[in-house]
Design a protein around this motif. Sequence first.
Motif, PDB file in Angstrom:
ATOM      1  N   THR A 602      -5.258  12.848 -22.491  1.00 33.92           N
ATOM      2  CA  THR A 602      -6.582  13.024 -22.702  1.00 33.92           C
ATOM      3  C   THR A 602      -7.414  12.965 -21.200  1.00 33.92           C
ATOM      4  OG1 THR A 602      -6.966  10.585 -22.891  1.00 33.92           O
ATOM      5  CG2 THR A 602      -6.892  11.869 -24.779  1.00 33.92           C
ATOM      6  N   ASN A 603      -6.753  12.125 -20.373  1.00 34.42           N
ATOM      7  CA  ASN A 603      -7.394  12.091 -18.885  1.00 34.42           C
ATOM      8  C   ASN A 603      -8.745  11.801 -18.867  1.00 34.42           C
ATOM      9  OD1 ASN A 603      -7.139  11.753 -16.244  1.00 34.42           O
ATOM     10  ND2 ASN A 603      -7.236  14.080 -15.975  1.00 34.42           N
ATOM     11  N   GLY A 604      -9.479  10.811 -19.886  1.00 33.42           N
ATOM     12  CA  GLY A 604     -10.825  10.792 -20.056  1.00 33.42           C
ATOM     13  C   GLY A 604     -11.764  11.560 -20.720  1.00 33.42           C
ATOM     14  N   ARG A 605     -10.897  12.796 -21.478  1.00 34.21           N
ATOM     15  CA  ARG A 605     -11.727  13.680 -22.100  1.00 34.21           C
ATOM     16  C   ARG A 605     -11.495  13.445 -23.227  1.00 34.21           C
ATOM     17  NH1 ARG A 605      -8.658  18.657 -20.850  1.00 34.21           N
ATOM     18  NH2 ARG A 605      -7.000  17.228 -20.416  1.00 34.21           N
ATOM     19  N   THR A 606     -12.309  14.141 -24.452  1.00 30.99           N
ATOM     20  CA  THR A 606     -12.229  13.907 -25.877  1.00 30.99           C
ATOM     21  C   THR A 606     -11.997  15.482 -26.286  1.00 30.99           C
ATOM     22  OG1 THR A 606     -14.442  13.824 -26.242  1.00 30.99           O
ATOM     23  CG2 THR A 606     -13.460  11.866 -25.891  1.00 30.99           C
ATOM     24  N   PRO A 608     -11.984  17.692 -30.074  1.00 31.79           N
ATOM     25  CA  PRO A 608     -12.593  17.858 -31.266  1.00 31.79           C
ATOM     26  C   PRO A 608     -11.420  18.074 -32.269  1.00 31.79           C
ATOM     27  CG  PRO A 608     -13.453  19.721 -30.267  1.00 31.79           C
ATOM     28  CD  PRO A 608     -12.947  18.870 -29.365  1.00 31.79           C
ATOM     29  N   LEU A 609     -11.368  17.640 -33.574  1.00 35.63           N
ATOM     30  CA  LEU A 609     -10.181  18.022 -34.380  1.00 35.63           C
ATOM     31  C   LEU A 609     -10.683  19.299 -34.939  1.00 35.63           C
ATOM     32  CD1 LEU A 609     -10.201  14.633 -36.460  1.00 35.63           C
ATOM     33  CD2 LEU A 609      -8.593  15.666 -34.695  1.00 35.63           C
ATOM     34  N   ALA A 610      -9.633  20.063 -35.433  1.00 34.00           N
ATOM     35  CA  ALA A 610      -9.800  21.283 -35.757  1.00 34.00           C
ATOM     36  C   ALA A 610     -10.577  21.620 -37.040  1.00 34.00           C
ATOM     37  CB  ALA A 610      -8.338  21.947 -36.125  1.00 34.00           C
ATOM     38  N   GLY A 611     -11.480  22.529 -37.319  1.00 30.06           N
ATOM     39  CA  GLY A 611     -12.123  22.468 -38.351  1.00 30.06           C
ATOM     40  C   GLY A 611     -13.691  22.242 -38.312  1.00 30.06           C
ATOM     41  N   THR A 612     -13.937  21.424 -37.177  1.00 31.59           N
ATOM     42  CA  THR A 612     -15.117  20.804 -36.913  1.00 31.59           C
ATOM     43  C   THR A 612     -15.937  21.750 -36.378  1.00 31.59           C
ATOM     44  OG1 THR A 612     -14.564  19.768 -34.957  1.00 31.59           O
ATOM     45  CG2 THR A 612     -14.165  18.493 -37.011  1.00 31.59           C
ATOM     46  N   LEU A 644     -26.423  30.744 -21.500  1.00 35.92           N
ATOM     47  CA  LEU A 644     -26.630  29.136 -20.951  1.00 35.92           C
ATOM     48  C   LEU A 644     -26.485  29.311 -19.319  1.00 35.92           C
ATOM     49  CD1 LEU A 644     -23.821  27.454 -23.257  1.00 35.92           C
ATOM     50  CD2 LEU A 644     -26.270  27.687 -23.877  1.00 35.92           C
ATOM     51  N   LYS A 645     -27.171  27.859 -19.066  1.00 37.92           N
ATOM     52  CA  LYS A 645     -27.161  27.551 -17.683  1.00 37.92           C
ATOM     53  C   LYS A 645     -25.918  27.109 -17.164  1.00 37.92           C
ATOM     54  CE  LYS A 645     -32.152  26.054 -17.393  1.00 37.92           C
ATOM     55  NZ  LYS A 645     -33.002  24.657 -16.837  1.00 37.92           N
ATOM     56  N   ARG A 646     -25.559  27.493 -16.010  1.00 35.46           N
ATOM     57  CA  ARG A 646     -24.366  26.881 -15.557  1.00 35.46           C
ATOM     58  C   ARG A 646     -23.899  25.523 -15.768  1.00 35.46           C
ATOM     59  NH1 ARG A 646     -22.395  24.655 -11.138  1.00 35.46           N
ATOM     60  NH2 ARG A 646     -24.400  24.432 -10.052  1.00 35.46           N
ATOM     61  N   THR A 647     -24.917  24.621 -15.452  1.00 29.41           N
ATOM     62  CA  THR A 647     -24.754  23.203 -15.693  1.00 29.41           C
ATOM     63  C   THR A 647     -24.561  22.827 -17.080  1.00 29.41           C
ATOM     64  OG1 THR A 647     -27.366  23.136 -15.420  1.00 29.41           O
ATOM     65  CG2 THR A 647     -25.967  22.527 -13.483  1.00 29.41           C
ATOM     66  N   THR A 648     -25.371  23.407 -18.002  1.00 26.88           N
ATOM     67  CA  THR A 648     -25.317  23.034 -19.426  1.00 26.88           C
ATOM     68  C   THR A 648     -23.905  23.377 -19.989  1.00 26.88           C
ATOM     69  OG1 THR A 648     -27.526  23.739 -19.433  1.00 26.88           O
ATOM     70  CG2 THR A 648     -26.244  23.385 -21.735  1.00 26.88           C
ATOM     71  N   LEU A 649     -23.362  24.657 -19.557  1.00 24.16           N
ATOM     72  CA  LEU A 649     -22.048  24.946 -19.961  1.00 24.16           C
ATOM     73  C   LEU A 649     -20.856  24.052 -19.345  1.00 24.16           C
ATOM     74  CD1 LEU A 649     -20.018  26.784 -21.528  1.00 24.16           C
ATOM     75  CD2 LEU A 649     -20.061  28.119 -19.695  1.00 24.16           C
ATOM     76  N   ILE A 650     -21.072  23.684 -17.989  1.00 26.24           N
ATOM     77  CA  ILE A 650     -20.228  22.822 -17.682  1.00 26.24           C
ATOM     78  C   ILE A 650     -20.101  21.242 -18.196  1.00 26.24           C
ATOM     79  CG2 ILE A 650     -19.674  21.341 -15.384  1.00 26.24           C
ATOM     80  CD1 ILE A 650     -20.396  23.794 -13.812  1.00 26.24           C
ATOM     81  N   ALA A 651     -21.383  20.794 -18.670  1.00 23.86           N
ATOM     82  CA  ALA A 651     -21.410  19.571 -19.269  1.00 23.86           C
ATOM     83  C   ALA A 651     -20.668  19.897 -20.933  1.00 23.86           C
ATOM     84  CB  ALA A 651     -23.112  19.151 -19.473  1.00 23.86           C
ATOM     85  N   LEU A 656     -15.933  18.671 -24.607  1.00 27.03           N
ATOM     86  CA  LEU A 656     -15.161  19.082 -25.335  1.00 27.03           C
ATOM     87  C   LEU A 656     -13.860  19.270 -24.883  1.00 27.03           C
ATOM     88  CD1 LEU A 656     -17.349  22.110 -26.860  1.00 27.03           C
ATOM     89  CD2 LEU A 656     -16.809  19.829 -27.860  1.00 27.03           C
ATOM     90  N   GLY A 657     -13.466  18.806 -23.692  1.00 35.42           N
ATOM     91  CA  GLY A 657     -12.203  18.567 -23.093  1.00 35.42           C
ATOM     92  C   GLY A 657     -11.589  19.960 -22.643  1.00 35.42           C
ATOM     93  N   VAL A 658     -12.424  21.098 -22.004  1.00 33.33           N
ATOM     94  CA  VAL A 658     -12.142  22.305 -21.624  1.00 33.33           C
ATOM     95  C   VAL A 658     -12.141  22.409 -20.167  1.00 33.33           C
ATOM     96  CG1 VAL A 658     -12.883  24.674 -21.448  1.00 33.33           C
ATOM     97  CG2 VAL A 658     -13.141  23.520 -23.520  1.00 33.33           C
ATOM     98  N   ASP A 659     -11.019  22.876 -19.420  1.00 41.57           N
ATOM     99  CA  ASP A 659     -10.529  22.947 -18.130  1.00 41.57           C
ATOM    100  C   ASP A 659     -10.527  24.358 -17.694  1.00 41.57           C
ATOM    101  OD1 ASP A 659      -9.901  23.077 -15.481  1.00 41.57           O
ATOM    102  OD2 ASP A 659      -8.277  21.477 -15.820  1.00 41.57           O
ATOM    103  N   PRO A 660     -11.540  25.039 -17.115  1.00 38.71           N
ATOM    104  CA  PRO A 660     -11.349  26.474 -16.815  1.00 38.71           C
ATOM    105  C   PRO A 660     -10.308  27.006 -16.037  1.00 38.71           C
ATOM    106  CG  PRO A 660     -13.221  25.296 -15.605  1.00 38.71           C
ATOM    107  CD  PRO A 660     -12.685  24.114 -16.732  1.00 38.71           C
ATOM    108  N   ARG A 661      -9.606  26.104 -15.234  1.00 36.82           N
ATOM    109  CA  ARG A 661      -8.603  26.379 -14.563  1.00 36.82           C
ATOM    110  C   ARG A 661      -7.416  26.422 -15.263  1.00 36.82           C
ATOM    111  NH1 ARG A 661      -8.999  21.465 -10.323  1.00 36.82           N
ATOM    112  NH2 ARG A 661      -9.318  20.716 -12.507  1.00 36.82           N
ATOM    113  N   ARG A 662      -7.236  25.732 -16.512  1.00 36.48           N
ATOM    114  CA  ARG A 662      -6.160  25.601 -17.250  1.00 36.48           C
ATOM    115  C   ARG A 662      -6.235  26.882 -18.300  1.00 36.48           C
ATOM    116  NH1 ARG A 662      -4.375  19.971 -19.770  1.00 36.48           N
ATOM    117  NH2 ARG A 662      -2.398  21.303 -20.338  1.00 36.48           N
ATOM    118  N   VAL A 663      -7.381  27.101 -18.564  1.00 37.01           N
ATOM    119  CA  VAL A 663      -7.769  28.211 -19.445  1.00 37.01           C
ATOM    120  C   VAL A 663      -7.459  29.328 -18.579  1.00 37.01           C
ATOM    121  CG1 VAL A 663      -9.392  29.711 -20.791  1.00 37.01           C
ATOM    122  CG2 VAL A 663      -9.398  27.202 -20.811  1.00 37.01           C
TER     123      VAL A 663
END
Length: 664
Positions: A602-606, A608-612, A644-651, A656-663
């Motif tokens: 997790t490294n501090g991230r959360t 979501p479960l699948a289907g939500t 969306l605004k850049r800051t909104t998407l980053i938040a 949601l635990g999305v790392d753009p570098r890993r993606v």
Amino acid sequence: MRAANAIGTCSDCDAASDVLLKTLLEVVPFDHLQLVAFESDTKTVGWHLLYFNGRRHDVRQADVVLEDTPIAWVHESQQALVTADWKAEARFAKHGEFLNELGIASTCVLPLARGKRRLGALSIGSTHPHAYLEEEVRFLSLVADQIALAIDAAVNFHLSRQAQDRLKLILDLTNQVVSNLNFQELLRAISASVRQVMRCDAAAIMLPEPDGAHLRVHALDFPDRRGFFTKQVLIPIADSFPGKTYQSGKPWVLNRLDPAEVPPEMYAKASGEGINSFCDVPLISRNRSLGVLALASREENAFDREATAFLSQVGQQVAIAVENALAYGEIADLKDKLAQEKLYLEDEIRGEMDFEGIVGQSSALRHVLNLVETVAPSDSTVLLLGETGTGKELIARAIHERSRRKERTFVKLNCAAIPTGLLESELFGHERGAFTGAIAQKVGRLELADQGSLFLDEVGDIPLEIQPKLLRALQEREFERLGSNRTKKVDVRLVAATNRDLEKMMENREFRSDLYYRLNVFPIRIPPLRERPEDIPLLVRYFTQKYGRLMNKEIESIPAAALRKLSSWHWPGNIRELENFIERSVILTHSAALQAPIAELTNGRTTPLAGTREATERDEIVRILKTTKGRVAGTDGAAARMGLKRTTLIARMKKLGVDPRRVS
């Protein structure tokens, strides 16, 4: 009437006291007022109000003295008592001295009652003698009746709300019994629920140690503790109040902290925390004591007979929950011990199915393997769709192994790993001198795969200028090497794979439609790991044994808690990420049980479960980030594409635990 209505709408006794004084002073002149309300049919003070010298005075309920006072006499006799001049009154000598010191000359004391139920008494005093004549007393009697009505309504409302809260607690505990089998989470949830409903300052659950001589505090809910009480501490059974409760199976209550009644160590901790009341109830299930539920309050007399009886019922529910969780833990341990045998059985099943390296029994994976069995005997082109790390190469190899070409070569080429300038040469080959650096003839992958199968991974990364030549090779089964005008015939079965949206690429003119339709003869979508969570335990065991053998480590079991955590993780990198994580876990393991660094996931991230709804939003963000190659800002970035605004998407990505570098 205003005072009575105000009392009924107040949330606590202090607010009711202030409102009562303010409204009564508007219609009744007085210099002294004392109101005492008793708890139901007892002589225990439930509400005390004292006013003199122009302000309200706070007195602890335990310090209120009513013996030999007019209030006690009126409460007992249920008759009004008017004292015209306290200097001439011989009864209630001490109370008279107190009033004389305050300068109070006359008083009127009235009973507070509802029918035959005695609620308390109201005393009003004046600095003037003979202040309360017969007419004034009649009016004050009406005042007392209204106040009694308001107090009775407030008490009934409090009892009703208390009953609702306690009923809800029992229902919540019942739900915990049947729904939460994680031992520590269950105990934490129970202790928090009981503390809040009973309006205590602390709640703890203590269970016996294997040595039979100590209780351990497994859960402690004490939000504003000062550090004197901690969980995981050991308490001796022989010389402690919780130990006596555990052994005897009977509740223990202490409603006033006294150094003469408790051991010095307990007194020091309790006084340090400001605790004055304790209640320990046993956790008994099927005539067996499982532990102790302990509550504490900073107020004195916090646990009466009714509260103790209710907590004993709560203890029975908690005991059932603890017993179920313990049984579940024992079953989980047995499952860990059987993990090795289960792994051997799964290896045998996989051997019979002959899908080497493909691990899983989920319906999603079985559907994919059924499609493989269906299409493999033909020579049709197969397009594998799915996220990175889902095992597309293994599926492609399985198609080859089940085809009539299995005795010939299986050639693979990652189109994204080859520089654009060299991809054409790598695919079709070149003649000597065809371009600078071509010092020798080279046979391309297409030619190497003749009579066999060619696996083109990341086919969506093939440049537009090469796509027509590949289309011709697939349709006409012929091509020319770079630098040559000789046409070569080939018989190749093509399996292509991509994690990109080829249809959207067609709309953006990034991929030729004719090539797409040629590739899309038999598409197979490979589900991401988050859509087949039931396969995660099988994969964990498979990779554990695989890397255990490579590192000469005998890992016999995997903790059930670790398997649950791994099964609930989103795994954005799919099977590849899981395999790397298990390899790292095997490296860190120095015992017979796998030591998985769950916190690294997790490294501090959360996630979501699948289907939500959150999972759907996360998938959409990941899909667009893959299209933009991880770019968030800019005119063609993910934020602009999503509006969306850049800051909104980053938040949102952080939530949601999305790392753009890993993606990317």
